[in-house]
Design a protein around this motif. Sequence first.
Motif, PDB file in Angstrom:
ATOM      1  N   THR A  69       3.212   6.122   1.445  1.00 38.60           N
ATOM      2  CA  THR A  69       4.507   5.239   1.518  1.00 38.60           C
ATOM      3  C   THR A  69       3.828   3.933   1.804  1.00 38.60           C
ATOM      4  OG1 THR A  69       5.979   6.898   2.438  1.00 38.60           O
ATOM      5  CG2 THR A  69       6.409   4.688   2.827  1.00 38.60           C
ATOM      6  N   ILE A  70       4.246   2.795   1.137  1.00 39.71           N
ATOM      7  CA  ILE A  70       3.738   1.258   1.328  1.00 39.71           C
ATOM      8  C   ILE A  70       5.021   0.724   1.993  1.00 39.71           C
ATOM      9  CG2 ILE A  70       4.381   0.531  -0.979  1.00 39.71           C
ATOM     10  CD1 ILE A  70       1.972  -1.244  -0.869  1.00 39.71           C
ATOM     11  N   SER A  71       4.842  -0.079   2.779  1.00 42.54           N
ATOM     12  CA  SER A  71       5.704  -0.779   3.624  1.00 42.54           C
ATOM     13  C   SER A  71       5.021  -2.082   3.925  1.00 42.54           C
ATOM     14  CB  SER A  71       6.341  -0.165   4.819  1.00 42.54           C
ATOM     15  OG  SER A  71       5.263   0.111   5.614  1.00 42.54           O
ATOM     16  N   ARG A  72       5.869  -3.148   4.468  1.00 39.10           N
ATOM     17  CA  ARG A  72       5.274  -4.529   4.958  1.00 39.10           C
ATOM     18  C   ARG A  72       6.308  -4.965   5.886  1.00 39.10           C
ATOM     19  NH1 ARG A  72       5.097  -8.283   0.031  1.00 39.10           N
ATOM     20  NH2 ARG A  72       4.760  -9.856   1.597  1.00 39.10           N
ATOM     21  N   ASP A  73       5.609  -5.543   6.907  1.00 42.37           N
ATOM     22  CA  ASP A  73       6.544  -6.634   7.812  1.00 42.37           C
ATOM     23  C   ASP A  73       6.139  -7.967   7.816  1.00 42.37           C
ATOM     24  OD1 ASP A  73       7.296  -7.721  10.469  1.00 42.37           O
ATOM     25  OD2 ASP A  73       6.973  -6.099  11.568  1.00 42.37           O
ATOM     26  N   ASN A  74       6.920  -8.684   7.234  1.00 41.35           N
ATOM     27  CA  ASN A  74       6.641  -9.983   7.005  1.00 41.35           C
ATOM     28  C   ASN A  74       6.486 -10.987   7.942  1.00 41.35           C
ATOM     29  OD1 ASN A  74       6.466  -9.513   4.114  1.00 41.35           O
ATOM     30  ND2 ASN A  74       8.487 -10.507   3.570  1.00 41.35           N
ATOM     31  N   ALA A  75       7.243 -10.446   9.297  1.00 35.91           N
ATOM     32  CA  ALA A  75       6.961 -11.332  10.641  1.00 35.91           C
ATOM     33  C   ALA A  75       5.713 -10.984  11.106  1.00 35.91           C
ATOM     34  CB  ALA A  75       8.108 -10.795  11.534  1.00 35.91           C
ATOM     35  N   LYS A  76       4.976  -9.977  10.858  1.00 36.29           N
ATOM     36  CA  LYS A  76       3.678  -9.634  11.185  1.00 36.29           C
ATOM     37  C   LYS A  76       2.615  -9.973  10.192  1.00 36.29           C
ATOM     38  CE  LYS A  76       5.046  -6.347  14.608  1.00 36.29           C
ATOM     39  NZ  LYS A  76       4.785  -4.756  15.118  1.00 36.29           N
ATOM     40  N   ASN A  77       2.965 -10.442   9.156  1.00 37.81           N
ATOM     41  CA  ASN A  77       1.963 -10.673   8.064  1.00 37.81           C
ATOM     42  C   ASN A  77       1.103  -9.543   7.653  1.00 37.81           C
ATOM     43  OD1 ASN A  77       3.176 -13.267   7.867  1.00 37.81           O
ATOM     44  ND2 ASN A  77       1.119 -14.261   8.711  1.00 37.81           N
ATOM     45  N   THR A  78       1.806  -8.308   7.465  1.00 37.96           N
ATOM     46  CA  THR A  78       0.960  -6.904   7.527  1.00 37.96           C
ATOM     47  C   THR A  78       1.721  -6.090   6.433  1.00 37.96           C
ATOM     48  OG1 THR A  78       0.284  -7.409   9.715  1.00 37.96           O
ATOM     49  CG2 THR A  78       0.032  -5.373   8.693  1.00 37.96           C
ATOM     50  N   VAL A  79       0.831  -5.505   5.486  1.00 32.56           N
ATOM     51  CA  VAL A  79       1.318  -4.453   4.576  1.00 32.56           C
ATOM     52  C   VAL A  79       0.461  -3.235   5.224  1.00 32.56           C
ATOM     53  CG1 VAL A  79      -0.503  -5.016   2.949  1.00 32.56           C
ATOM     54  CG2 VAL A  79       1.529  -3.654   2.204  1.00 32.56           C
ATOM     55  N   TYR A  80       1.249  -1.957   5.179  1.00 32.99           N
ATOM     56  CA  TYR A  80       0.811  -0.710   5.635  1.00 32.99           C
ATOM     57  C   TYR A  80       0.654   0.271   4.429  1.00 32.99           C
ATOM     58  CZ  TYR A  80       2.517  -2.786   9.972  1.00 32.99           C
ATOM     59  OH  TYR A  80       2.735  -3.655  11.137  1.00 32.99           O
ATOM     60  N   LEU A  81      -0.041   1.148   4.525  1.00 34.34           N
ATOM     61  CA  LEU A  81      -0.037   2.424   3.591  1.00 34.34           C
ATOM     62  C   LEU A  81      -0.331   3.563   4.485  1.00 34.34           C
ATOM     63  CD1 LEU A  81      -0.026   3.215   0.578  1.00 34.34           C
ATOM     64  CD2 LEU A  81      -2.498   3.543   0.887  1.00 34.34           C
ATOM     65  N   GLN A  82       1.035   4.317   4.705  1.00 35.35           N
ATOM     66  CA  GLN A  82       1.134   5.552   5.120  1.00 35.35           C
ATOM     67  C   GLN A  82       0.698   6.698   4.564  1.00 35.35           C
ATOM     68  OE1 GLN A  82       1.960   6.516   8.445  1.00 35.35           O
ATOM     69  NE2 GLN A  82       1.073   8.481   8.109  1.00 35.35           N
ATOM     70  N   MET A  83      -0.480   7.467   4.665  1.00 35.74           N
ATOM     71  CA  MET A  83      -0.881   8.452   3.761  1.00 35.74           C
ATOM     72  C   MET A  83      -0.805   9.829   4.711  1.00 35.74           C
ATOM     73  SD  MET A  83      -4.510   6.519   2.308  1.00 35.74           S
ATOM     74  CE  MET A  83      -5.326   6.520   3.876  1.00 35.74           C
ATOM     75  N   ASN A  84       0.139  10.556   3.793  1.00 34.88           N
ATOM     76  CA  ASN A  84       0.287  12.205   4.442  1.00 34.88           C
ATOM     77  C   ASN A  84      -0.241  13.124   3.375  1.00 34.88           C
ATOM     78  OD1 ASN A  84       1.666  10.969   6.553  1.00 34.88           O
ATOM     79  ND2 ASN A  84       3.505  11.070   5.392  1.00 34.88           N
ATOM     80  N   SER A  85      -0.534  14.245   4.115  1.00 39.00           N
ATOM     81  CA  SER A  85      -1.172  15.518   3.042  1.00 39.00           C
ATOM     82  C   SER A  85      -2.308  14.945   2.290  1.00 39.00           C
ATOM     83  CB  SER A  85      -0.176  15.730   2.179  1.00 39.00           C
ATOM     84  OG  SER A  85       1.317  16.271   2.892  1.00 39.00           O
ATOM     85  N   LEU A  86      -3.263  14.446   3.083  1.00 34.54           N
ATOM     86  CA  LEU A  86      -4.361  13.755   2.371  1.00 34.54           C
ATOM     87  C   LEU A  86      -5.047  14.941   1.752  1.00 34.54           C
ATOM     88  CD1 LEU A  86      -5.247  11.292   5.046  1.00 34.54           C
ATOM     89  CD2 LEU A  86      -5.052  10.557   2.168  1.00 34.54           C
ATOM     90  N   LYS A  87      -6.037  14.745   0.460  1.00 36.10           N
ATOM     91  CA  LYS A  87      -6.560  15.640  -0.278  1.00 36.10           C
ATOM     92  C   LYS A  87      -8.007  15.152  -0.421  1.00 36.10           C
ATOM     93  CE  LYS A  87      -2.492  16.796  -3.142  1.00 36.10           C
ATOM     94  NZ  LYS A  87      -1.814  16.655  -4.324  1.00 36.10           N
ATOM     95  N   PRO A  88      -9.017  15.990  -0.719  1.00 40.26           N
ATOM     96  CA  PRO A  88     -10.324  15.403  -0.782  1.00 40.26           C
ATOM     97  C   PRO A  88     -10.571  14.308  -1.949  1.00 40.26           C
ATOM     98  CG  PRO A  88     -10.281  17.661  -0.385  1.00 40.26           C
ATOM     99  CD  PRO A  88      -8.993  17.331  -0.541  1.00 40.26           C
TER     100      PRO A  88
END
Length: 116
Positions: A69-88
């Motif tokens: 899941t990608i998301s962003r917080d423009n107030a913090k000037n930051t973009v995130y990438l939540q990575m679940n169920s990670l695979k090799p």
Amino acid sequence: QVQLVESGGGLVQPGGSLRLSCAASGVTFSRYAMSWYRQAPGKERELVAGISTTGGRTNYADSVKGRFTISRDNAKNTVYLQMNSLKPEDTAVYLCNGRRTGYVYWGQGIQVTVSS
């Protein structure tokens, strides 16, 4: 000076989770569409996920749909990438990208390794 700085990478076991962050400076962050790319050894760089300037639109590579899941917080000037169920096969250097008409910026990249 424009900087995109990634953090949050590391080693995780298969099935685990990580949250990547990319902090921007030197730009008006809210004017930039943001994306995460990744590049594995011997492979081409590929788009993982993208998000519009307001966060209202997102897109994902088929290989990560339902897990990342990608998301962003423009107030913090930051973009995130939540990575679940990670695979090799998610093992790669992950890079943050910011773009608007006439401008493209990249972070230095951060390693994500999925291994038992």
